[in-house]
Design a protein around this motif. Structure first.
Motif, short mmCIF file in Angstrom:
data_model
loop_
_atom_site.label_atom_id
_atom_site.label_comp_id
_atom_site.label_asym_id
_atom_site.label_seq_id
_atom_site.Cartn_x
_atom_site.Cartn_y
_atom_site.Cartn_z
N UNK A 72 33.54 42.25 35.38
CA UNK A 72 34.63 42.66 36.26
C UNK A 72 34.14 43.41 37.49
N UNK A 73 35.10 44.04 38.18
CA UNK A 73 34.82 44.68 39.46
C UNK A 73 35.64 43.93 40.48
N UNK A 74 36.50 44.63 41.20
CA UNK A 74 37.51 43.93 42.00
C UNK A 74 37.56 44.39 43.44
N UNK A 75 37.03 45.59 43.70
CA UNK A 75 37.14 46.11 45.05
C UNK A 75 35.86 46.87 45.42
N UNK A 76 35.98 48.18 45.61
CA UNK A 76 34.82 48.97 46.04
C UNK A 76 33.66 48.89 45.06
N UNK A 86 42.84 40.89 20.79
CA UNK A 86 43.18 41.09 22.20
C UNK A 86 44.42 40.27 22.55
N UNK A 87 45.30 40.80 23.41
CA UNK A 87 46.51 40.07 23.76
C UNK A 87 46.26 38.82 24.60
N UNK A 88 45.19 38.84 25.38
CA UNK A 88 44.88 37.71 26.27
C UNK A 88 43.36 37.55 26.38
N UNK A 89 42.94 36.59 27.17
CA UNK A 89 41.51 36.39 27.45
C UNK A 89 40.99 37.30 28.57
N UNK A 90 41.91 38.03 29.20
CA UNK A 90 41.47 38.99 30.22
C UNK A 90 40.64 38.37 31.34
N UNK A 91 41.07 37.23 31.85
CA UNK A 91 40.46 36.50 32.99
C UNK A 91 39.18 35.74 32.61
N UNK A 92 38.74 35.84 31.35
CA UNK A 92 37.45 35.25 30.96
C UNK A 92 37.64 33.84 30.40
N UNK A 144 46.57 30.02 41.93
CA UNK A 144 47.55 29.43 42.87
C UNK A 144 48.17 30.50 43.74
N UNK A 145 48.64 31.59 43.12
CA UNK A 145 49.17 32.72 43.88
C UNK A 145 48.15 33.84 43.90
N UNK A 146 48.62 35.07 44.10
CA UNK A 146 47.67 36.18 44.09
C UNK A 146 47.26 36.53 42.67
N UNK A 147 45.98 36.74 42.48
CA UNK A 147 45.44 37.26 41.22
C UNK A 147 44.26 38.13 41.59
N UNK A 156 47.45 36.36 31.61
CA UNK A 156 46.45 36.96 32.50
C UNK A 156 45.45 35.95 33.07
N UNK A 157 45.29 34.84 32.38
CA UNK A 157 44.12 34.01 32.59
C UNK A 157 44.53 32.61 33.07
N UNK A 158 44.26 32.35 34.35
CA UNK A 158 44.66 31.07 34.95
C UNK A 158 43.51 30.06 34.86
N UNK A 159 43.84 28.82 35.12
CA UNK A 159 42.80 27.81 35.34
C UNK A 159 43.21 26.98 36.55
#
Ligand SMILES: [Zn+2]
Length: 327
Positions: free
Chosen positions: A273-277, A120-126, A16-19, A74-77
């Protein structure tokens, strides 16, 4: 010619917002892929995520997706997440069928049987574990999974922790300094599978010269294990300046990881993963190696104190590995 498995459904899972894990990652990856000779294939949607995940976890994802609720901090839907994740598993399956690369979202390597894995504290976007899907679907034996995402692939390692048929080699930034805080070299698998789970650490600011030390070790283990299939959890967040980590890998390293697959007739790779360059430069170099295209890349060097820290880790890692492998 490299087969890229892709569908626009992979852009529908969106915050919904920036992620940092958002659909623009696909455009970055495509800008690299379009510089290469590729053919595109569509994924299928799978209907049996329970071959990997518990019924409860699958239901939880479906329910949260319907309500567009976060699974954790960390992990939205959103309402497309559940379906996108089923197509992401299908993308990995099609990559297996075609010896190709699955350009998928949401990513998967942090997702274990019940979701969060190994404390692990979260699902880490997975959401669902994509790289594991073809292995479970076809009950594959003698698969070597190489995970070079900068984070520990805790979900994948947990799924196969007691399975001696699956070799899992995970190269990641020292977990004392990064999510998910686990994945140390003494985690080697359990029961008959002891020794088939391998964690190799890169200290912060480590560069290509350190990865280069690991490649012949990985090669020697592969020569011993003799995999029928080589699978990659291909994450590009270890690329210098990619944003979420502090490791400095460059094209040299990603190319080398890709080249490792060329001895094998059956292979597939799945985006993590991999987010930019990293998604642009790292991915292109990996695919060149994966497709056995001859390239020369410059090797970057770590400074002496980083290198000596790495060498300490490596000697500890080798002491463990020698109990199981001829290295
Ligand atoms: Zn990562």
């Amino acid at each position: 010619m490299i087969t890229i498995v892709y569908d626009d459904i992979y852009k529908y899972h969106a915050p919904k917002g920036y992620h940092v894990e958002n659909p623009s990652r696909i455009d970055k990856a495509l800008s690299a892929i379009n510089q290469l000779k590729v053919k595109f294939k569509k994924p299928i949607k799978v209907d049996d995520p329970q071959i990997i995940h518990s019924e409860d976890y699958v239901k939880l994802v479906e329910k949260h997706s319907k309500l567009e609720e976060n699974l954790d901090e960390d992990t939205y839907t959103n309402r497309y997440t559940y379906e996108s994740a089923l197509y992401a598993m299908g993308g990995a399956l099609e990559a297996f069928e075609t010896n190709g690369f699955a350009l998928v979202r949401p990513p998967g390597h942090h997702a274990g049987v019940n979701g969060r894995a190994f404390g692990a504290p979260t699902l880490g976007f997975c959401i669902f574990n994509n790289v594991a899907y073809p292995i479970k679907k076809y009950k594959l034996k003698r698969v070597a999974i190489i995970d070079f995402d900068v984070h520990y692939g805790n979900g994948t390692q947990e799924i196969f922790y007691d399975d001696p048929d699956i070799l899992h080699i995970d190269v990641h930034q020292d977990p004392r300094t990064i999510y998910p805080g686990n994945g140390f070299p003494d985690m080697i698998g359990e029961k008959d599978a002891e020794g088939t789970k391998i964690n190799l650490l890169i200290p912060p600011l480590g560069s290509d010269d350190l990865y280069e030390e690991l490649i012949p070790i990985i090669q020697a283990i592969l020569d011993d294990f003799k995999p029928a299939v080589i699978a990659y959890s291909a994450g590009f967040d270890s690329y210098m300046g990619d944003g979420l980590a502090s490791v400095n890998a460059t094209e040299y390293t990603f190319y080398s990881f890709g080249v490792l697959s060329n001895k094998f007739t059956k292979k597939y790779a799945v985006l993590e993963g991999g987010y930019d360059k990293g998604l642009i430069k790292g991915l292109k170099a990996f695919l060149e190696g994966f497709a056995n295209i001859k390239m020369e890349y410059k090797k970057y060097q770590s400074n002496d104190s980083v290198r000596s820290r790495f060498m300490n880790y490596l000697s500890e890692e080798k002491n463990i590995l020698r109990n199981y492998w001829s290295i």
